[in-house]
Design a protein around this motif. Sequence first.
Motif, PDB file in Angstrom:
ATOM      1  N   LEU A  25       0.820  -1.212   0.000  1.00  0.00           N
ATOM      2  CA  LEU A  25       0.000   0.000   0.000  1.00  0.00           C
ATOM      3  C   LEU A  25       0.858   1.268   0.000  1.00  0.00           C
ATOM      4  O   LEU A  25       0.583   2.216  -0.726  1.00  0.00           O
ATOM      5  CB  LEU A  25      -0.916   0.018   1.223  1.00  0.00           C
ATOM      6  N   GLY A  26       1.867   1.248   0.858  1.00  0.00           N
ATOM      7  CA  GLY A  26       2.725   2.427   0.957  1.00  0.00           C
ATOM      8  C   GLY A  26       3.403   2.727  -0.362  1.00  0.00           C
ATOM      9  O   GLY A  26       3.461   3.890  -0.804  1.00  0.00           O
ATOM     10  N   GLU A  27       3.893   1.691  -1.002  1.00  0.00           N
ATOM     11  CA  GLU A  27       4.562   1.861  -2.292  1.00  0.00           C
ATOM     12  C   GLU A  27       3.595   2.412  -3.336  1.00  0.00           C
ATOM     13  O   GLU A  27       3.928   3.337  -4.084  1.00  0.00           O
ATOM     14  CB  GLU A  27       5.122   0.515  -2.745  1.00  0.00           C
ATOM     15  N   ALA A  28       2.383   1.857  -3.400  1.00  0.00           N
ATOM     16  CA  ALA A  28       1.390   2.319  -4.374  1.00  0.00           C
ATOM     17  C   ALA A  28       1.019   3.778  -4.136  1.00  0.00           C
ATOM     18  O   ALA A  28       0.859   4.558  -5.087  1.00  0.00           O
ATOM     19  CB  ALA A  28       0.150   1.429  -4.297  1.00  0.00           C
ATOM     20  N   TYR A  29       0.880   4.139  -2.865  1.00  0.00           N
ATOM     21  CA  TYR A  29       0.512   5.513  -2.525  1.00  0.00           C
ATOM     22  C   TYR A  29       1.592   6.489  -2.989  1.00  0.00           C
ATOM     23  O   TYR A  29       1.285   7.529  -3.596  1.00  0.00           O
ATOM     24  CB  TYR A  29       0.307   5.620  -1.014  1.00  0.00           C
ATOM     25  N   LEU A  30       2.841   6.171  -2.695  1.00  0.00           N
ATOM     26  CA  LEU A  30       3.935   7.074  -3.043  1.00  0.00           C
ATOM     27  C   LEU A  30       4.137   7.164  -4.550  1.00  0.00           C
ATOM     28  O   LEU A  30       4.337   8.252  -5.102  1.00  0.00           O
ATOM     29  CB  LEU A  30       5.227   6.603  -2.363  1.00  0.00           C
ATOM     30  N   LEU A  31       4.083   6.042  -5.238  1.00  0.00           N
ATOM     31  CA  LEU A  31       4.268   6.055  -6.686  1.00  0.00           C
ATOM     32  C   LEU A  31       3.190   6.880  -7.375  1.00  0.00           C
ATOM     33  O   LEU A  31       3.455   7.564  -8.366  1.00  0.00           O
ATOM     34  CB  LEU A  31       4.261   4.620  -7.223  1.00  0.00           C
ATOM     35  N   ALA A  32       1.965   6.829  -6.844  1.00  0.00           N
ATOM     36  CA  ALA A  32       0.872   7.607  -7.425  1.00  0.00           C
ATOM     37  C   ALA A  32       1.117   9.105  -7.292  1.00  0.00           C
ATOM     38  O   ALA A  32       0.530   9.897  -8.036  1.00  0.00           O
ATOM     39  CB  ALA A  32      -0.449   7.226  -6.765  1.00  0.00           C
ATOM     40  N   ARG A  33       1.965   9.475  -6.354  1.00  0.00           N
ATOM     41  CA  ARG A  33       2.299  10.889  -6.144  1.00  0.00           C
ATOM     42  C   ARG A  33       3.654  11.255  -6.723  1.00  0.00           C
ATOM     43  O   ARG A  33       4.203  12.314  -6.429  1.00  0.00           O
ATOM     44  CB  ARG A  33       2.253  11.196  -4.632  1.00  0.00           C
ATOM     45  N   GLY A  34       4.218  10.365  -7.534  1.00  0.00           N
ATOM     46  CA  GLY A  34       5.487  10.650  -8.190  1.00  0.00           C
ATOM     47  C   GLY A  34       6.688  10.579  -7.279  1.00  0.00           C
ATOM     48  O   GLY A  34       7.746  11.145  -7.589  1.00  0.00           O
ATOM     49  N   LEU A  35       6.539   9.875  -6.141  1.00  0.00           N
ATOM     50  CA  LEU A  35       7.635   9.740  -5.191  1.00  0.00           C
ATOM     51  C   LEU A  35       8.225   8.335  -5.278  1.00  0.00           C
ATOM     52  O   LEU A  35       7.504   7.371  -5.531  1.00  0.00           O
ATOM     53  CB  LEU A  35       7.143  10.003  -3.770  1.00  0.00           C
ATOM     54  N   ASP A  36       9.531   8.231  -5.075  1.00  0.00           N
ATOM     55  CA  ASP A  36      10.204   6.936  -5.126  1.00  0.00           C
ATOM     56  C   ASP A  36      10.311   6.341  -3.722  1.00  0.00           C
ATOM     57  O   ASP A  36      10.957   6.941  -2.845  1.00  0.00           O
ATOM     58  CB  ASP A  36      11.615   7.080  -5.714  1.00  0.00           C
ATOM     59  N   PRO A  37       9.692   5.181  -3.490  1.00  0.00           N
ATOM     60  CA  PRO A  37       9.832   4.521  -2.188  1.00  0.00           C
ATOM     61  C   PRO A  37      11.298   4.145  -1.939  1.00  0.00           C
ATOM     62  O   PRO A  37      12.000   3.719  -2.861  1.00  0.00           O
ATOM     63  CB  PRO A  37       8.966   3.259  -2.333  1.00  0.00           C
ATOM     64  N   VAL A  38      11.744   4.327  -0.714  1.00  0.00           N
ATOM     65  CA  VAL A  38      13.120   3.996  -0.349  1.00  0.00           C
ATOM     66  C   VAL A  38      13.122   2.707   0.450  1.00  0.00           C
ATOM     67  O   VAL A  38      12.468   2.613   1.494  1.00  0.00           O
ATOM     68  CB  VAL A  38      13.760   5.130   0.481  1.00  0.00           C
TER      69      VAL A  38
END
Length: 220
Positions: A25-38
Amino acid sequence: MTYKRAFLFDMDGTLLDSMGCWERLGEAYLLARGLDPVGDIDQALAVMSMAESAAWMKANYGLSEKTEQIEADLLKIVEERYRTQTPLKPGVRDFLEQCRAARIPMCVVTATPRRYAVPALERQGILDLFQFVLDCEELPGGKHRSDVYDQASARLGVPPEDCVVFEDAAHAQKTARQAGYYVVGVDDFSEKVPVADRLMFCNRFVYSFAELSLQDGILT
């Protein structure tokens, strides 16, 4: 042939292959906002509640949204996945049709909020096979206590000793068995408790609903 008089089905990991709705979920949320999960953020979030996860992501990724909004957005992802992506597990439809033909009262007893469960079951065309869908939202302790099963059996008008509970989660199997229900354990990849330990709380254990038939005498 006389069967147990009512069947109570868990949903996630039992009827539906839906445990993935809560993954990444966290990864999907961040990617949808153009952010790269670390790193593997989902491993970090796995032990947190949804509210804790939202607060952690806000703190670690400098999100401008309020924590409550982040939590709501995460839950929207879950809701959309339930509505569009959750398949039935193998053998479920055929077994439910057998139960309907035998006029066995059935319900769904789930820890998942009803607002997610109903669209998923409806999409698969099985919602109308159940008399009702009962969730644990207003019942403290969830399936660590038997309240939700007892409420379901009472609504069906059938005592616990005449009900079958179908569950994939070890803690739920234990709760139902100790409360006097006949328990059919259903395997799912998401349950990490070894099968040998789960067998202690199951009257029967299956890896697929394709193994179950009303004609095999096990559920009489």
